[in-house]
Scaffold this motif. Structure first.
Motif, short mmCIF file in Angstrom:
data_model
loop_
_atom_site.label_atom_id
_atom_site.label_comp_id
_atom_site.label_asym_id
_atom_site.label_seq_id
_atom_site.Cartn_x
_atom_site.Cartn_y
_atom_site.Cartn_z
N VAL A 1 48.82 31.76 -23.22
CA VAL A 1 48.32 33.11 -23.47
C VAL A 1 46.95 32.99 -24.12
CG1 VAL A 1 48.72 35.30 -24.66
CG2 VAL A 1 50.65 33.97 -23.79
N GLU B 1 45.57 40.16 -18.37
CA GLU B 1 46.79 40.67 -19.03
C GLU B 1 47.19 42.05 -18.52
OE1 GLU B 1 46.22 41.24 -23.17
OE2 GLU B 1 44.37 42.40 -22.96
N ILE C 1 46.28 35.36 -18.82
CA ILE C 1 47.61 34.80 -18.97
C ILE C 1 47.82 33.73 -17.89
CG2 ILE C 1 50.08 35.28 -19.09
CD1 ILE C 1 48.57 36.78 -21.20
#
Length: 472
Positions: free
Chosen positions: A195, A229, A141
């Motif tokens: 993302v 993440e 991320i």
């Protein structure tokens, strides 16, 4: 061969022409007209013979036959095939090399970061330009940082804490990551910018998140940060970025310690707990949680911090008016220590949490514990690897290689120490904040250019809660 015979004919006729020219100039007594006519006749004959020989040499059938014999007798078919393959690869490689050399030069994107440029200079922490981090995994991320918290561990890292083990870990990474400048910051809050395609976190671009990272990992005190993440979660909706940045790291340490000693909302009721330096980031979290869960909390703090610590839930507060209460926590002559006198007059404690880095006499403190009481140290321990010599570093390198090989084999991440940081812990913290069990304590907010003042305040005796750097 026809080619060689043609060359001999041309050479012969050129010699005859040169001889004829010499004869023309040497025969001075001959008549000029006769000489010219004879020379012209010879020249015409020479041209006719050249035409005839050239027609024979350049005949396609003759050339084909000569080439067929050449390739049949002197170059095998396999060799001819290899030559054609080589020409193909050479042409393709040359084309690709040319395209690579002709590509437009794209400047490396850079960002503003708070980093340590050395481990010895007292003014080594500065604002510098570093490269924007890139995804290392499809599940990473990218976060645009709005605020980050600086802790006492960052000050220790800036002066070499964990440098030996960190250098070993970086050496065996698949990507080159220079040791310096070393970005500081253990926790931050910001907005999701990108993302990874393989992410299963459910986060989307624009989500407000918070995250934490360990001492041996890249810091987060920069404009952008890339994290796995599993280290990021949605921040509490009741607080802003500055408040959110104060909790992920210190809150994770507090929850890890409470869980490891089975202190929960079901087991804390009636327990007597002492929190040394309750105005530290970790101390603020522990004080609030154990108070909400029914414990009787005693705390030590500077006189300036009494209203804050009382508001967090500590009913019994031991104050120190002098500027160096942490260093005088236990005096050389313990019998005359003000702190010891304060503890002697109180009931014994089930737990004593030590939240600042001091030279404690654990054996002496055990006098103020119940029979089954425990002393819990919340401070990151000193690392013996920082003092390793050549031999020690050799064995440490072998140990690091083995652990990384095992991690690759079993597809796991290596834990090199420090608190357990993950999105599940962050989600628990967010729940405590949203139901108002936990409040954020932010003492000062600085800009990146004021990082020296921020670090000085972190280490001062009067700091309360977290010190924040904002990147807004």
């Amino acid at each position: 061969m026809a080619t060689e015979s043609g060359l001999r004919v041309v050479r012969q006729y050129s010699d005859e022409g040169r001889t004829l020219a010499l004869r023309t100039f040497n025969e001075a007594n001959s008549e000029a007209g006769t000489v010219v006519r004879n020379a012209w006749t010879s020249f015409v004959e020479l041209v006719q013979r050249l035409k005839s020989s050239a027609r024979e040499v350049l005949d396609p059938s003759v050339l084909y036959e000569e080439l067929r014999i050449f390739f049949r007798d002197e170059i095998a078919r396999n060799n001819a095939f290899a030559i054609l393959i080589g020409l193909g690869f050479g042409t393709t490689g040359g084309f690709m090399l040319g395209m690579w050399l002709a590509r437009p030069h794209l400047p490396t994107p850079i960002m503003k970061s708070i980093a340590s440029t050395s481990f010895r200079d007292p003014d080594n922490v500065v604002v510098c330009q570093t490269a924007v981090p890139q995804f290392q995994s499809s599940s990473d991320i990218l976060v645009r940082v709005r605020a980050t918290a600086l802790n006492r561990i960052d000050r220790r890292i800036a002066f070499g804490y964990g440098r030996t083990l960190r250098r070993m870990i970086r050496t065996y990474n698949s990507t080159y990551d220079p040791e310096l400048p070393l970005v500081l910051g253990r926790s931050c809050a910001g907005i999701v910018e990108a993302v990874g395609t393989g992410s299963k976190s459910g986060l989307e671009i624009g989500d407000e998140v918070w995250l934490a990272t360990n001492w041996y990992e890249p810091g987060v005190a920069s404009e952008f940060v890339v994290v796995p993440e599993t280290r990021v979660s949605r921040k509490p909706f009741l607080i802003g970025f500055e408040g959110a940045a104060s909790l992920p790291y210190s809150g994770s340490i507090a929850l890890n310690l409470l869980d490891s000693h089975n202190l929960t909302e079901h087991t804390c009721k009636g327990r007597r707990i002492l929190v040394q330096d309750a105005c530290s980031p970790v101390g603020c979290v522990i004080t609030q949680l154990v108070h909400k869960w029914g414990a009787l909390v005693a705390a030590t703090c500077h006189t300036r911090s009494v209203p804050v610590i009382n508001n967090l839930g500590a009913a019994d507060i031991i104050t120190f008016a002098n500027e160096h209460f942490r260093s005088n926590f236990i005096d050389v002559n313990v019998d005359k220590s003000n702190f010891i006198n304060e503890l002697t007059s109180r009931e014994k404690f089930h737990f004593i949490f030590l939240t600042t880095r001091l030279g404690y006499d654990y054996k002496f403190l055990e006098k103020f514990l119940t029979k089954d009481g425990v002393i819990v140290d919340a401070v990151e321990p000193e690392l013996s690897t920082d003092d390793y010599g050549v031999i020690g570093r050799f064995f440490l390198g072998t140990y690091v290689r083995c652990r990384k090989a095992v991690a690759v084999l079993f597809r796991t991440n290596v834990d090199w120490g420090g608190p357990h940081l993950c999105h599940l812990v962050l989600e628990r913290l967010a729940g405590f904040v949203n139901d108002e069990t936990l409040k954020t304590v932010v003492d000062r907010v600085y800009t990146p250019n004021e990082v020296e003042r921020a670090l000085e305040h972190i280490c001062s005796e009067k700091s309360i809660g977290s010190t924040i750097i904002t990147f807004r």
